[in-house]
Structure formats: structure tokens, C-alpha cells
Design an enzyme around this catalytic site. Sequence first.
Site, short mmCIF file in Angstrom:
data_model
loop_
_atom_site.label_atom_id
_atom_site.label_comp_id
_atom_site.label_asym_id
_atom_site.label_seq_id
_atom_site.Cartn_x
_atom_site.Cartn_y
_atom_site.Cartn_z
N SER A 68 0.83 -1.21 0.00
CA SER A 68 0.00 0.00 0.00
C SER A 68 0.86 1.25 0.00
O SER A 68 1.41 1.60 -1.02
CB SER A 68 -1.04 0.04 1.12
N HIS A 73 4.98 14.12 6.46
CA HIS A 73 4.97 15.57 6.23
C HIS A 73 5.68 16.22 7.40
O HIS A 73 5.40 15.87 8.55
CB HIS A 73 3.54 16.10 6.10
N CYS A 88 -1.90 -3.48 3.28
CA CYS A 88 -2.97 -4.44 3.05
C CYS A 88 -2.46 -5.81 3.47
O CYS A 88 -1.27 -6.11 3.39
CB CYS A 88 -3.35 -4.45 1.57
#
Length: 130
Positions: A68, A73, A88
Site C-alpha cells: 500500500s 509531512h 494491506c
Amino acid sequence: MNGLHLTADLSGCPLLTLLVDEHELASRTRAAAEAAGLSVVGEQWHRFPDAPDGQPGGVTGMLLLAESHAALHTWPEIASVTLDVYVCNYGGDNSAKAEAMMAALIEMFSPAQARRQRLERGLLGGDAVA
């Protein structure tokens, strides 16, 4: 498509140079994914320009994983970072790999505080919600 979504909000990150260096962040984030046994299939990184008052711009970046994604940030002006790791578990349980990657990322930033969240997603089969 069931999986595990981990997030963390970090504050008091003392390595301010790391919060503004997209190349170093990319390299270290890739290394954390690979060390955890996850497969990087793509990535994108962007450093924001410095503010008019001279404050350095932060970095946003993402690894696309076969399992996935992982994203981060940075906010150097407040010594903070947000982290997002989602895997996943379709072909097998990748939860331990996600946990290992998140732990490595948190350690990389050495935060004074870390607020972690965990969400199990996408139940399959008889466990699926109608």
C-alpha cells in the site's frame, strides 16, 4: 483488502536539518520500508520553499508500496512530523512489517512526544460489514 493503518503525530523533533532535506528523508524512509520487509514500487518527494521570513520549508513525501503506502509531512517551524503507514493484508498478514516501519520512522525523528493511532481496515469474507 483487510489491512492495518498506522499514524503518528510527532513533536519536539530535534533534528531540524532532517525535517528539510527531502533526499535524506527519502533515503531513510526507503531504508525503513525495506528493513521492515516491505516492497517500494514508487515514490514522490517535495520540499516546500522557505517562507519570506526565512523559515525553512518542510517536506512532504510518499512511498508507494506493493502492500500500500507510507507518507510523511514535516513542519520544521514547529519541529513536528506526521507519519502514515498503511499495509494491506490480502496475501498474508503484513501488520508486523507496518509496526516495524512505523517504529523505525519514529526512532529516526527522535521526538519528545509521539501520539500513535492504529486502525484495522477492510474486513473480508464473513467478517465484512454489510
